[in-house]
Enzyme design. Structure first.
Site, PDB file in Angstrom:
ATOM      1  N   CYS A 435       0.830  -1.200   0.000  1.00 53.87           N
ATOM      2  CA  CYS A 435       0.000   0.000   0.000  1.00 53.87           C
ATOM      3  C   CYS A 435       0.865   1.251   0.000  1.00 53.87           C
ATOM      4  O   CYS A 435       1.705   1.442   0.899  1.00 53.87           O
ATOM      5  CB  CYS A 435      -0.945   0.015   1.191  1.00 53.87           C
ATOM      6  SG  CYS A 435      -1.976   1.507   1.260  1.00 53.87           S
ATOM      7  N   CYS A 478      -9.364   1.875   5.935  1.00 53.07           N
ATOM      8  CA  CYS A 478      -9.825   0.666   5.254  1.00 53.07           C
ATOM      9  C   CYS A 478     -10.268  -0.424   6.229  1.00 53.07           C
ATOM     10  O   CYS A 478     -11.169  -1.202   5.917  1.00 53.07           O
ATOM     11  CB  CYS A 478      -8.734   0.131   4.335  1.00 53.07           C
ATOM     12  SG  CYS A 478      -8.342   1.211   2.945  1.00 53.07           S
TER      13      CYS A 478
END
Length: 569
Positions: A435, A478
């Site tokens: 990420c 998230c």
């Protein structure tokens, strides 16, 4: 377009309905990447360009470009997968991806490490499995999630039907996806004329938009974290309609108090046959009024807060031409998953499996990817992914249970039988190494942190106490970190904000307790609080509620759902 629009707004407007130069970039053999503008458009197609951050510095020293790879996310409404689909999705993961399959907090699969040269083959493999990646990411309505409650088989079927209708309704109509990935083939469920977006327009939404449906008494999707949360009101097996919660969202930015997590505001009730119309109207209000100059303020929550909940409700009702009805009573009991065998109301059986961080990747004796592959070969029902990164082997006949148990034990999938309370309710985002937003470890830190927390809980007689633990490598949300009873939000490698005292039903946000601390202080703080909890908790009192009652955390005023609906008459 106006000059005060964000850079991405111009990219979308100039993209020819999401085409950009993606096709040309895919054909370029010189680099493993595509252009910066195309990476923004690629998200609408369900993929993010990433690189392996573990080797980034070394490759830079060697004057090599980053180790690029692509993350791909499927759009699987309600997380329902047939066994044949599972096998097909597992096959392309094995052939083209790294790190197996990963169950996300949006109730779907994503894959990592796909090379550019294989990206089109991967997308075609997903299409051949009767699925798509279209609008799994990007400034559109994304994956529609729904409650997974094995006890309520008929109710799940009712809600799944509406989940699929909403998902299909909000798919982009552009032909770009079919042209780029499927050689012009028709994409299932995408209608309308080419290059028309009657809902989104040519610049789509200001930011992502999320819809979720919860079935009380289980809030396993965290319905108040959705841009549009729908609470199914079901009586005597009949769906009466949905309570509507608007403006939820988990993202924030460190050091910027103008960004924040928010729980959705309850604005009214609507019958089932009107829910698609109402949802489209809400999306269009966000399309027309959302902030297109500052992306960090572009989610629906900021649109509502900048103008007021009553303004938003009035605008929606004005466009509909009728008023929303008063809220209907409901009650949530918890927002976690259920594990082990559960018999549904129809006599069929469902096996809930806890998957750590949602990662299906073989490791020693624990071989969840192989195990699920073997289960898919014999299973006659379906699989359901959950928003808590777990899965359910659903719709099993009583005579088939023994064979499924045998395979689960063989591949380590029965570890849930030995899990602690906190391990069963832990969620972690991917974070490092893939990420690009990650500031700290999350998924890779979870197996390091959990044994230490379990040792502390064991010392205080709390091993089986259910506690919601959320880990996030950054503040973007998230893993829905602001709804954890215990949450670590990454600040830098090895350092986190410690947040505490959300409730166990998803109706209260947590509060910052310690800022920018390392593991020793985190463990010390929690050990002290566990000791107090063990000594002073009331019967059935959850950890977050204990911290509020004993004023370790100040009682919240604005970070909870303000209406206790059991009292609505």
């Amino acid at each position: 377009m106006s000059g005060n629009l964000s850079h991405l707004e111009h990219i979308k407007a100039d993209s020819n309905f999401l085409r950009g130069t993606i096709a040309q970039g895919l054909a370029d053999p010189v680099t493993g990447a595509i252009s910066e503008a195309d990476t923004k458009l690629l998200k609408f197609h369900g993929s993010y360009q990433q690189d392996d951050r573990d080797v980034r510095d070394e490759r830079r020293r060697r004057k090599l470009e980053p180790a690029y790879g692509f993350m791909i996310r499927a759009r699987l409404p309600g997380g329902v997968i047939k066994p044949a689909q599972w096998l097909a999705l597992d096959r392309i993961a094995t052939e083209f991806a790294t790190r197996g399959l990963r169950i996300t907090t949006r109730q779907t699969f994503q894959w990592h490490g796909v090379q550019k040269r294989n990206l089109k083959k991967f997308m075609q493999g997903i299409h051949d499995a009767m699925a798509t990646t279209l609008a799994a990411c990007g400034d559109v309505n994304r994956q529609v999630v729904s409650s997974v409650n094995p006890l309520l088989s008929s109710q799940h079927a009712i809600v799944q039907e509406w989940t699929e209708k909403l998902s299909a309704h909000f798919l982009p109509r552009t032909r770009a996806y079919a042209e780029i990935w499927l050689d012009g083939k028709k994409v299932e469920d995408v209608g309308g004329e080419p290059d028309e977006e009657p809902i989104y327009g040519s610049t789509y939404l200001p930011r992502k938009f999320k819809i979720g449906i919860a079935i009380p008494p289980v809030n396993d999707i965290d319905v108040f974290a959705q841009d549009l949360g729908l609470i199914a009101i079901i009586e005597d097996g009949r769906l009466l309609g949905f309570n509507i919660a608007a403006g939820g969202g988990m993202g924030a930015t460190h050091g910027d108090s103008t960004t924040y997590p928010r729980l959705g505001s309850l604005i009214g009730f609507i019958e089932p046959e009107r829910i698609v119309e109402v949802a489209e109207t809400i999306v269009k209000v966000q399309r027309d009024f959302g902030n297109r100059s500052e992306r960090q303020h572009a989610r629906l929550k900021y649109t509502i807060d900048s103008r007021g909940v009553q303004w938003f409700k009035d605008e929606v009702q004005s466009r509909l031409g009728y008023e929303l009805q008063p809220l209907r009573p409901y009650r949530f009991e918890h927002n976690g998953d259920r594990y082990g065998w559960i018999e549904g109301e129809d006599g069929r059986w469902h096996l809930g499996l806890a998957i750590e961080a949602g990662r299906l990747l073989d490791n020693g004796d624990y071989r969840p990817q192989t195990g699920m592959r073997e289960l898919a070969k014999i299973h006659k029902g379906e699989f359901r992914l959950t928003c808590n990164q777990s899965l359910v082997i659903a719709d099993v006949a009583a005579e088939d249970r023994a064979r499924i148990d045998e395979l689960a034990a063989q591949y380590g999938l029965d570890d849930y039988l030995r899990d602690s309370g906190i391990r069963r309710h832990a969620i972690a985002c991917v974070a490092l190494p893939t990420c690009g937003l990650a500031m700290a470890e999350s998924e890779r830190y979870l197996p390091v942190l959990l044994p230490k927390l379990e040792a502390s809980l064991e010392r205080h007689g709390l091993r089986d106490a259910p506690i919601l633990l959320r880990l996030s490598g950054c503040p973007n949300g998230c893993s829905r970190p602001y709804l954890g009873e215990i949450t670590l939000v990454g600040r830098a490698v090895g350092r986190y904000d410690l947040r505490l005292a959300a409730d166990f039903i998803g109706q209260r946000l947590n509060t910052l307790y310690r800022e920018n601390v390392a593991e020793p202080e985190i463990l010390s703080c929690l050990d002290e609080l566990f000791a107090a909890y063990a000594a002073g908790r009331q019967p059935d009192e959850k950890f977050g509620d204990f911290l509020i009652r004993t004023e370790v955390i100040p009682p919240p005023t604005q970070n909870l759902v303000p209406i206790v609906l059991e009292t609505i008459s």
